[in-house]
Design a protein around this motif. Structure first.
Motif, PDB file in Angstrom:
ATOM      1  N   SER A  62       9.867  -1.374   0.397  1.00  0.00           N
ATOM      2  CA  SER A  62       9.611  -0.138  -0.339  1.00  0.00           C
ATOM      3  C   SER A  62      10.746   0.167  -1.313  1.00  0.00           C
ATOM      4  O   SER A  62      10.509   0.604  -2.439  1.00  0.00           O
ATOM      5  CB  SER A  62       9.427   1.019   0.642  1.00  0.00           C
ATOM      6  OG  SER A  62       9.094   2.195  -0.036  1.00  0.00           O
TER       7      SER A  62
ATOM      8  N   VAL B  93       2.783   0.101   1.629  1.00  0.00           N
ATOM      9  CA  VAL B  93       1.329   0.058   1.850  1.00  0.00           C
ATOM     10  C   VAL B  93       0.893  -1.218   2.569  1.00  0.00           C
ATOM     11  O   VAL B  93       0.050  -1.178   3.462  1.00  0.00           O
ATOM     12  CB  VAL B  93       0.575   0.191   0.503  1.00  0.00           C
ATOM     13  CG1 VAL B  93      -0.920   0.157   0.716  1.00  0.00           C
ATOM     14  CG2 VAL B  93       0.985   1.465  -0.201  1.00  0.00           C
ATOM     15  N   GLN B  94       1.486  -2.359   2.228  1.00  0.00           N
ATOM     16  CA  GLN B  94       1.056  -3.626   2.827  1.00  0.00           C
ATOM     17  C   GLN B  94       1.469  -3.762   4.293  1.00  0.00           C
ATOM     18  O   GLN B  94       0.909  -4.578   5.003  1.00  0.00           O
ATOM     19  CB  GLN B  94       1.629  -4.816   2.029  1.00  0.00           C
ATOM     20  CG  GLN B  94       0.899  -5.101   0.746  1.00  0.00           C
ATOM     21  CD  GLN B  94       1.332  -4.199  -0.402  1.00  0.00           C
ATOM     22  OE1 GLN B  94       2.236  -3.392  -0.249  1.00  0.00           O
ATOM     23  NE2 GLN B  94       0.666  -4.315  -1.543  1.00  0.00           N
TER      24      GLN B  94
ATOM     25  N   LYS C 249       0.822  -2.342   7.227  1.00  0.00           N
ATOM     26  CA  LYS C 249      -0.105  -1.376   7.834  1.00  0.00           C
ATOM     27  C   LYS C 249       0.345  -0.940   9.231  1.00  0.00           C
ATOM     28  O   LYS C 249       0.649   0.214   9.454  1.00  0.00           O
ATOM     29  CB  LYS C 249      -1.507  -1.974   7.876  1.00  0.00           C
ATOM     30  CG  LYS C 249      -2.102  -2.160   6.493  1.00  0.00           C
ATOM     31  CD  LYS C 249      -3.427  -2.866   6.574  1.00  0.00           C
ATOM     32  CE  LYS C 249      -4.103  -3.022   5.255  1.00  0.00           C
ATOM     33  NZ  LYS C 249      -3.363  -3.653   4.210  1.00  0.00           N
TER      34      LYS C 249
END
Length: 158
Positions: free
Chosen positions: A42, A73-74, A76
């Motif tokens: 991030s 986001v990736q 999860k």
């Protein structure tokens, strides 16, 4: 002689621009920070904020409190908590110096800038600072305005 190329790994992630306005920074210190994998990903995307955060010495350890790193986001199921306390890495000598400054002298530990260093590691520059009063802020602002005006006048006449 050819100019040395810029270091491709050095990159400023987040900067606390308000720190120099709100605080009189007396000295600064570069410290490491313990992060999770999704936090580093991030940060590589430049999604963080240290404007409202501060550092504290607690139980012989240095912590960064209230800093924000956006969720990746990736990642999860293996994500991270956005505003968790993050441990900072400093030597015992530096820790005792910081503890003395905060507990005995009434100073504040303010994060100034978070960046990737030349090795690609995340580093945080912390300022040992004393809070400014409203009058001090006005003086700083007036001095900055005068310096700007003086430079403009010298440029016109020079």
């Amino acid at each position: 002689m050819a100019k040395k190329p810029e270091n491709p790994n050095y990159k400023v992630i987040a900067e606390n621009r308000r720190a120099r306005f709100d605080y009189a920074i007396e000295s600064d210190l570069e410290v490491g920070i313990i992060l999770e994998g999704s936090e580093v990903k991030s940060l590589r995307q430049g999604q963080s904020n240290i404007a409202e955060s501060y550092a504290e010495v607690k139980d012989g350890e240095l912590w960064l409190v209230n800093s924000y790193i956006a969720p990746y986001v990736q990642a999860k199921t293996f994500g991270h908590e956005e505003k968790r306390r993050r441990k900072l890495l400093a030597s015992k000598k530096e820790l005792s110096k910081l503890w003395n400054a905060t507990q005995r002298e009434g100073m504040t530990l303010v994060p100034i800038v978070m960046y990737f260093n030349h090795k690609g590691l995340v580093k945080l520059k912390i300022g040992i600072a004393k809070g400014k009063k409203a009058q001090d802020k006005r003086e700083t602002s007036a001095k900055r305005d005068w310096d700007r005006q003086k430079a403009r006048l010298l440029k016109q006449n020079g």
